[in-house]
Design a protein around this motif. Structure first.
Motif, PDB file in Angstrom:
ATOM      1  N   SER A  80     -10.804   6.527   5.517  1.00 24.37           N
ATOM      2  CA  SER A  80     -11.836   5.523   5.784  1.00 24.37           C
ATOM      3  C   SER A  80     -12.018   4.612   4.581  1.00 24.37           C
ATOM      4  N   VAL A  81     -12.494   3.401   4.867  1.00 30.52           N
ATOM      5  CA  VAL A  81     -12.753   2.396   3.837  1.00 30.52           C
ATOM      6  C   VAL A  81     -14.178   1.910   4.056  1.00 30.52           C
ATOM      7  N   GLU A  82     -15.017   2.021   3.024  1.00 26.35           N
ATOM      8  CA  GLU A  82     -16.393   1.550   3.162  1.00 26.35           C
ATOM      9  C   GLU A  82     -16.708   0.584   2.037  1.00 26.35           C
ATOM     10  N   GLN A  83     -17.145  -0.608   2.397  1.00 20.82           N
ATOM     11  CA  GLN A  83     -17.497  -1.590   1.368  1.00 20.82           C
ATOM     12  C   GLN A  83     -18.934  -1.329   0.920  1.00 20.82           C
ATOM     13  N   LEU A  84     -19.131  -1.109  -0.392  1.00 23.56           N
ATOM     14  CA  LEU A  84     -20.465  -0.784  -0.902  1.00 23.56           C
ATOM     15  C   LEU A  84     -21.187  -2.026  -1.407  1.00 23.56           C
ATOM     16  N   ASP A  87     -17.785  -6.349  -4.265  1.00 24.11           N
ATOM     17  CA  ASP A  87     -16.464  -6.099  -4.869  1.00 24.11           C
ATOM     18  C   ASP A  87     -16.152  -4.611  -5.057  1.00 24.11           C
ATOM     19  N   THR A  88     -16.972  -3.735  -4.486  1.00 23.79           N
ATOM     20  CA  THR A  88     -16.766  -2.298  -4.719  1.00 23.79           C
ATOM     21  C   THR A  88     -16.656  -1.547  -3.394  1.00 23.79           C
ATOM     22  N   TYR A  89     -15.682  -0.639  -3.358  1.00 23.12           N
ATOM     23  CA  TYR A  89     -15.382   0.067  -2.116  1.00 23.12           C
ATOM     24  C   TYR A  89     -15.325   1.573  -2.357  1.00 23.12           C
TER      25      TYR A  89
END
Length: 311
Positions: A80-84, A87-89
């Motif tokens: 999974s990829v989650e954008q926090l 510019d940070t994931y």
């Protein structure tokens, strides 16, 4: 004669490639990518001298058995990829069955990427709990012009990524230090998280912790829900220092009393150190400029180098 030169070409094709400077992450890993290259080159020279290619069979550049290894890169797939923030994931990787990475606290692993034909390596610290089964998670800040960032930004679920390690780490022992003072800037939060979680998971561990997280603005604080949970423990305090916020009034009230605006300077360091319940042992992680500033401020408030550890 023709056969000889073909043979020579075959051997040249098998010769390991010397790493370029961009492949070395500079974190003092053991073995470093150059150590691995030297070892593989010696193996190749021995095989060539004996004209026996089977001696190279043991040379595995990468493995697919999903066991992390300091010498070879292992394939892991992105689950999974989650954008926090902008510019940070947070990236989650699958581990087969219910296996776990078995890292020591604060250890980092090395990522390999290929960008425009150039191989790059960077070190990242997993933020998942040490005993997490079936997965591990990494917090990564992507930079506009960063070579590795260009590669990371292309990741999507199911992609296969190569990691090697683990390296480094902080030799944490429960109750060894009365209080840990953690100074983290941005993604420097990463090595602090597993240490914090190991303290809150262990009922016998009565170490006090003061975590100071430095971020530009309130919106750029990572992992807020996790940090809020950790701050509920009796022995954990979390402060935020927001360099680009001018007023606390716009912040949720639950953050107002433990947040400072401006930069973490010598005066604020003195205030924080004096508020510690015991003489702290300090963990520092951020950019090299941040690490140098923190070491300088700590020295000014009477905390010696042997009471600090820099990731």
């Amino acid at each position: 004669l023709q056969a000889m030169s073909d043979n020579e070409e075959d051997w040249l094709a098998l010769r390991p490639q010397e790493p370029s400077p961009s492949q070395c992450c500079g974190s003092g890993c053991k073995p470093c990518i150059y150590d691995v290259y030297e070892k593989e080159l010696a193996q190749w020279e021995r095989a060539k001298a004996m004209q026996d290619k089977s001696l190279l069979m043991g040379k595995k550049e990468q493995s697919n058995n999903s066991e992390l290894n300091p010498d070879t890169f292992t394939a892991f797939s992105v689950s999974s990829v989650e954008q926090l923030t902008e510019d940070t994931y947070q990236y989650k990787f699958e581990l087969p069955g219910n296996s776990s990475l078995q890292l020591s606290l604060g250890q980092h692993i090395l990522l390999r990427g290929v960008v425009n034909g150039l191989e790059v390596q960077r070190a990242y610290t997993p933020i998942s709990p040490r005993n997490a089964e079936g997965y591990f998670e990494v917090l990564i800040k992507c930079y506009e012009a960063g070579l590795m960032s260009q590669y990371i930004k292309t990741w999507k679920r199911g992609d296969v990524v190569f990691w090697r390690g683990p390296f480094g780490g902080f030799p944490y022992q429960p109750n060894k230090h009365g209080e840990l003072l953690m100074l983290a800037s941005g993604t420097g939060l990463a090595p602090m998280i597993p240490i914090l979680q190991s303290i809150t998971d262990d009922e016998e561990d009565e170490t006090f912790v003061t975590l100071v997280g430095c971020f530009p603005t309130f919106d750029k604080i990572y992992l807020k829900p996790l940090l809020q949970d950790l701050a509920r423990y009796w022995n954990i305090r979390i402060f935020y220092v927001l360099s680009q916020e001018t007023s606390l009034e716009k912040l949720p009230w639950s953050y107002q009393e433990n947040t400072y605006t401006g930069r973490l300077n010598e005066d604020l360091m003195k205030t924080i150190v004096n508020s510690c319940r015991r003489k702290p042992f300090v963990l520092i992680c951020g950019s090299s400029a941040f690490n140098e500033d923190m070491s300088r401020y700590l020295k000014a408030v009477g905390i010696e180098e042997n009471s600090c550890f820099v990731f």
